[in-house]
Design an enzyme around this catalytic site. Structure first.
Site, short mmCIF file in Angstrom:
data_model
loop_
_atom_site.label_atom_id
_atom_site.label_comp_id
_atom_site.label_asym_id
_atom_site.label_seq_id
_atom_site.Cartn_x
_atom_site.Cartn_y
_atom_site.Cartn_z
N SER A 138 27.23 -18.79 -23.13
CA SER A 138 28.65 -18.69 -22.79
C SER A 138 28.82 -17.63 -21.71
CB SER A 138 29.48 -18.29 -24.02
OG SER A 138 30.81 -17.97 -23.68
N TYR A 151 31.76 -12.07 -30.62
CA TYR A 151 31.22 -13.22 -29.90
C TYR A 151 30.47 -12.76 -28.65
CZ TYR A 151 31.06 -17.97 -27.99
OH TYR A 151 30.65 -19.19 -27.49
#
Length: 260
Positions: A138, A151
Protein backbone atom coordinates in the site's frame (compact mmCIF):
# COMPACT_ATOMS: atom_id res chain seq x y z
CA UNK A 1 3.02 -28.54 -21.12
CA UNK A 2 1.53 -27.79 -17.72
CA UNK A 3 -0.08 -24.35 -17.54
CA UNK A 4 1.53 -21.92 -15.15
CA UNK A 5 -0.32 -22.01 -11.83
CA UNK A 6 -0.73 -19.07 -9.47
CA UNK A 7 -1.86 -19.04 -5.85
CA UNK A 8 -3.86 -15.85 -5.17
CA UNK A 9 -4.73 -14.96 -1.58
CA UNK A 10 -7.53 -12.67 -0.46
CA UNK A 11 -9.53 -14.20 -3.31
CA UNK A 12 -12.99 -13.85 -1.76
CA UNK A 13 -13.39 -10.18 -2.73
CA UNK A 14 -11.75 -7.01 -4.01
CA UNK A 15 -8.27 -7.10 -5.55
CA UNK A 16 -7.79 -10.81 -4.87
CA UNK A 17 -10.99 -11.85 -6.65
CA UNK A 18 -10.26 -9.48 -9.53
CA UNK A 19 -6.79 -10.99 -9.88
CA UNK A 20 -8.22 -14.50 -10.07
CA UNK A 21 -10.55 -13.35 -12.86
CA UNK A 22 -7.80 -11.56 -14.77
CA UNK A 23 -5.30 -14.40 -14.60
CA UNK A 24 -7.92 -16.94 -15.64
CA UNK A 25 -8.76 -14.74 -18.65
CA UNK A 26 -5.07 -14.91 -19.62
CA UNK A 27 -4.92 -18.68 -19.44
CA UNK A 28 -3.38 -19.19 -16.01
CA UNK A 29 -4.39 -22.00 -13.71
CA UNK A 30 -5.34 -20.28 -10.45
CA UNK A 31 -5.90 -21.41 -6.89
CA UNK A 32 -7.88 -18.83 -4.95
CA UNK A 33 -7.27 -18.76 -1.21
CA UNK A 34 -9.45 -17.03 1.39
CA UNK A 35 -11.33 -17.73 4.60
CA UNK A 36 -14.88 -17.56 3.21
CA UNK A 37 -15.64 -20.84 1.50
CA UNK A 38 -18.99 -19.67 0.11
CA UNK A 39 -17.35 -16.77 -1.72
CA UNK A 40 -14.68 -19.08 -3.10
CA UNK A 41 -17.31 -21.52 -4.35
CA UNK A 42 -18.99 -18.75 -6.32
CA UNK A 43 -15.67 -17.61 -7.78
CA UNK A 44 -14.80 -21.15 -8.85
CA UNK A 45 -18.16 -21.45 -10.63
CA UNK A 46 -17.62 -18.12 -12.38
CA UNK A 47 -13.99 -18.49 -13.46
CA UNK A 48 -13.07 -22.17 -13.52
CA UNK A 49 -10.35 -21.55 -10.94
CA UNK A 50 -9.82 -23.93 -8.06
CA UNK A 51 -9.90 -22.81 -4.44
CA UNK A 52 -8.77 -23.70 -0.94
CA UNK A 53 -10.35 -22.16 2.15
CA UNK A 54 -7.69 -21.10 4.64
CA UNK A 55 -7.21 -18.62 7.48
CA UNK A 56 -3.71 -17.29 6.84
CA UNK A 57 -3.38 -16.10 10.44
CA UNK A 58 -3.50 -19.75 11.58
CA UNK A 59 -0.13 -21.50 11.22
CA UNK A 60 -1.64 -24.99 11.21
CA UNK A 61 -4.11 -23.98 8.49
CA UNK A 62 -1.28 -22.57 6.37
CA UNK A 63 0.69 -25.81 6.81
CA UNK A 64 -2.35 -27.73 5.55
CA UNK A 65 -2.69 -25.31 2.62
CA UNK A 66 0.93 -25.86 1.59
CA UNK A 67 0.51 -29.64 1.80
CA UNK A 68 -2.60 -29.51 -0.39
CA UNK A 69 -0.90 -27.30 -2.96
CA UNK A 70 2.14 -29.56 -3.09
CA UNK A 71 -0.03 -32.60 -3.64
CA UNK A 72 -2.08 -31.00 -6.41
CA UNK A 73 0.57 -29.68 -8.78
CA UNK A 74 3.33 -27.14 -9.37
CA UNK A 75 3.17 -23.55 -8.10
CA UNK A 76 4.71 -20.98 -10.42
CA UNK A 77 3.51 -17.82 -8.69
CA UNK A 78 2.35 -16.52 -5.34
CA UNK A 79 0.18 -13.40 -5.38
CA UNK A 80 -0.22 -12.24 -1.78
CA UNK A 81 -3.18 -9.88 -1.61
CA UNK A 82 -4.70 -10.87 1.75
CA UNK A 83 -4.42 -8.34 4.57
CA UNK A 84 -6.34 -5.32 5.71
CA UNK A 85 -6.76 -2.46 8.12
CA UNK A 86 -8.71 -1.98 11.32
CA UNK A 87 -9.45 1.38 12.88
CA UNK A 88 -8.40 4.98 12.37
CA UNK A 89 -7.62 5.82 15.99
CA UNK A 90 -4.75 7.92 17.26
CA UNK A 91 -1.85 5.89 18.62
CA UNK A 92 -2.78 6.76 22.21
CA UNK A 93 -6.35 5.54 21.66
CA UNK A 94 -5.64 2.54 19.45
CA UNK A 95 -6.75 -0.99 20.15
CA UNK A 96 -3.86 -3.37 20.79
CA UNK A 97 -6.05 -6.18 19.47
CA UNK A 98 -6.56 -4.31 16.18
CA UNK A 99 -2.83 -3.67 15.86
CA UNK A 100 -2.10 -7.35 16.62
CA UNK A 101 -4.55 -8.43 13.93
CA UNK A 102 -3.03 -6.05 11.36
CA UNK A 103 0.48 -7.39 11.97
CA UNK A 104 -0.72 -10.98 11.84
CA UNK A 105 -2.83 -10.48 8.69
CA UNK A 106 -0.34 -8.36 6.75
CA UNK A 107 3.12 -9.39 7.97
CA UNK A 108 3.14 -12.78 9.68
CA UNK A 109 0.76 -14.29 7.15
CA UNK A 110 3.11 -13.17 4.39
CA UNK A 111 6.07 -14.74 6.14
CA UNK A 112 4.15 -17.99 6.62
CA UNK A 113 3.30 -18.15 2.92
CA UNK A 114 6.81 -17.35 1.74
CA UNK A 115 8.35 -19.93 4.05
CA UNK A 116 5.89 -22.60 2.99
CA UNK A 117 5.78 -21.91 -0.74
CA UNK A 118 9.43 -21.19 -1.55
CA UNK A 119 10.31 -24.89 -1.97
CA UNK A 120 7.43 -25.25 -4.46
CA UNK A 121 8.39 -22.05 -6.29
CA UNK A 122 12.02 -23.19 -6.52
CA UNK A 123 10.89 -26.50 -7.97
CA UNK A 124 8.79 -24.72 -10.61
CA UNK A 125 11.60 -22.30 -11.44
CA UNK A 126 14.04 -25.17 -11.92
CA UNK A 127 11.62 -26.91 -14.28
CA UNK A 128 10.25 -23.92 -16.20
CA UNK A 129 12.89 -21.18 -16.06
CA UNK A 130 11.49 -18.82 -13.46
CA UNK A 131 8.87 -18.37 -10.75
CA UNK A 132 7.18 -15.31 -9.31
CA UNK A 133 6.07 -13.67 -6.09
CA UNK A 134 3.85 -10.59 -6.09
CA UNK A 135 2.92 -8.73 -2.92
CA UNK A 136 0.19 -6.08 -2.70
CA UNK A 137 1.27 -3.60 -0.05
CA UNK A 138 0.00 0.00 0.00
CA UNK A 139 1.06 3.61 -0.29
CA UNK A 140 0.45 3.49 3.47
CA UNK A 141 3.81 1.71 3.59
CA UNK A 142 5.44 4.82 2.13
CA UNK A 143 3.74 7.81 3.76
CA UNK A 144 2.55 8.25 7.34
CA UNK A 145 -0.81 9.84 8.03
CA UNK A 146 -2.69 10.68 11.22
CA UNK A 147 -5.02 7.87 12.26
CA UNK A 148 -3.13 5.37 10.15
CA UNK A 149 -0.30 4.34 12.45
CA UNK A 150 -1.24 0.69 12.88
CA UNK A 151 -1.80 0.14 9.16
CA UNK A 152 1.21 2.31 8.26
CA UNK A 153 3.39 0.19 10.51
CA UNK A 154 2.03 -3.16 9.32
CA UNK A 155 2.28 -2.35 5.62
CA UNK A 156 5.74 -0.82 6.05
CA UNK A 157 6.84 -4.02 7.76
CA UNK A 158 5.38 -6.11 4.93
CA UNK A 159 7.12 -3.91 2.34
CA UNK A 160 10.46 -4.38 4.12
CA UNK A 161 9.89 -8.14 4.18
CA UNK A 162 9.42 -8.02 0.40
CA UNK A 163 12.56 -5.96 -0.19
CA UNK A 164 14.67 -8.21 2.01
CA UNK A 165 13.27 -11.28 0.25
CA UNK A 166 14.38 -9.84 -3.10
CA UNK A 167 17.93 -9.55 -1.76
CA UNK A 168 17.89 -13.00 -0.18
CA UNK A 169 16.77 -14.55 -3.48
CA UNK A 170 19.46 -12.76 -5.48
CA UNK A 171 20.95 -15.22 -7.94
CA UNK A 172 17.79 -17.35 -8.15
CA UNK A 173 15.29 -17.08 -11.04
CA UNK A 174 12.44 -15.99 -8.75
CA UNK A 175 11.00 -12.54 -9.25
CA UNK A 176 9.86 -10.46 -6.28
CA UNK A 177 7.34 -7.76 -7.20
CA UNK A 178 5.67 -5.20 -4.94
CA UNK A 179 2.52 -3.38 -6.01
CA UNK A 180 1.56 -0.46 -3.74
CA UNK A 181 -1.88 0.98 -4.52
CA UNK A 182 -3.24 4.23 -3.20
CA UNK A 183 -7.00 4.80 -3.08
CA UNK A 184 -8.85 1.76 -4.40
CA UNK A 185 -12.64 1.68 -4.16
CA UNK A 186 -13.51 -1.90 -3.24
CA UNK A 187 -16.60 -3.24 -1.55
CA UNK A 188 -14.99 -4.21 1.75
CA UNK A 189 -11.63 -2.64 2.60
CA UNK A 190 -12.78 0.69 4.02
CA UNK A 191 -16.04 -0.79 5.28
CA UNK A 192 -14.09 -3.31 7.38
CA UNK A 193 -11.64 -0.67 8.53
CA UNK A 194 -14.47 1.51 9.80
CA UNK A 195 -16.24 -1.27 11.64
CA UNK A 196 -19.02 -1.80 9.11
CA UNK A 197 -20.15 1.86 8.94
CA UNK A 198 -21.25 2.02 5.29
CA UNK A 199 -22.04 5.75 5.37
CA UNK A 200 -18.58 6.64 6.68
CA UNK A 201 -16.97 4.23 4.23
CA UNK A 202 -18.65 5.79 1.20
CA UNK A 203 -17.77 9.27 2.44
CA UNK A 204 -14.08 8.38 1.99
CA UNK A 205 -14.62 8.21 -1.78
CA UNK A 206 -17.21 10.98 -2.10
CA UNK A 207 -16.50 13.40 -4.93
CA UNK A 208 -13.34 11.62 -6.08
CA UNK A 209 -13.39 11.25 -9.85
CA UNK A 210 -12.46 7.70 -10.89
CA UNK A 211 -10.73 6.19 -7.88
CA UNK A 212 -8.87 3.01 -8.70
CA UNK A 213 -10.93 -0.17 -8.69
CA UNK A 214 -9.83 -3.72 -8.01
CA UNK A 215 -9.51 -4.54 -11.71
CA UNK A 216 -6.93 -1.77 -12.19
CA UNK A 217 -4.63 -3.39 -9.64
CA UNK A 218 -5.30 -6.86 -11.08
CA UNK A 219 -4.21 -5.58 -14.51
CA UNK A 220 -0.85 -4.50 -13.10
CA UNK A 221 -0.37 -7.78 -11.25
CA UNK A 222 -1.12 -9.76 -14.41
CA UNK A 223 1.24 -7.60 -16.46
CA UNK A 224 4.03 -8.19 -13.94
CA UNK A 225 3.49 -11.96 -14.11
CA UNK A 226 3.26 -12.06 -17.91
CA UNK A 227 6.28 -9.83 -18.51
CA UNK A 228 9.40 -11.57 -19.89
CA UNK A 229 11.00 -13.69 -17.19
CA UNK A 230 14.09 -11.50 -16.90
CA UNK A 231 12.04 -8.36 -16.17
CA UNK A 232 11.27 -7.63 -12.50
CA UNK A 233 8.96 -4.79 -11.50
CA UNK A 234 10.52 -4.12 -8.12
CA UNK A 235 7.93 -1.58 -6.99
CA UNK A 236 4.85 -0.25 -8.76
CA UNK A 237 3.16 2.63 -6.92
CA UNK A 238 -0.24 3.34 -8.41
CA UNK A 239 -2.88 5.93 -7.55
CA UNK A 240 -5.90 7.50 -9.21
CA UNK A 241 -5.08 10.74 -11.00
CA UNK A 242 -7.18 12.55 -8.38
CA UNK A 243 -4.76 11.45 -5.65
CA UNK A 244 -1.44 13.18 -6.26
CA UNK A 245 -0.05 12.07 -2.90
CA UNK A 246 -1.28 10.18 0.13
CA UNK A 247 -2.53 13.44 1.68
CA UNK A 248 -3.50 15.31 -1.52
CA UNK A 249 -6.84 14.23 -2.91
CA UNK A 250 -8.99 16.20 -5.36
CA UNK A 251 -12.73 16.03 -4.79
CA UNK A 252 -14.92 17.15 -7.65
CA UNK A 253 -14.46 16.90 -11.42
CA UNK A 254 -10.94 16.95 -12.82
CA UNK A 255 -10.63 19.91 -15.18
CA UNK A 256 -7.88 21.63 -17.13
CA UNK A 257 -6.75 24.87 -15.50
CA UNK A 258 -7.70 27.93 -17.55
CA UNK A 259 -4.81 29.64 -19.32
CA UNK A 260 -6.43 33.03 -18.70
Amino acid sequence: MVNRRAVVTGASSGIGAATVRELRSRGWDVVGVARREDRLTALVSETGASAIACDLTDSAAVDALIAELEASGPVHALVQVAGGARGTDRIEDGSVEDWQWMFDANVLSTQRLVKGLLPLLRRAAAADGHADTVFVTSTAAQTAYAGGAGYNAAKAAEAMLVRVLRQELNGEPIRVVEVAPGMVHTEEFTLNRLGGDSVAAEAVYAGVEAPLVAGDVADVIAYALDAPGHVNLDLVTMRPVAQSAQHLLARGPLRVRSAE
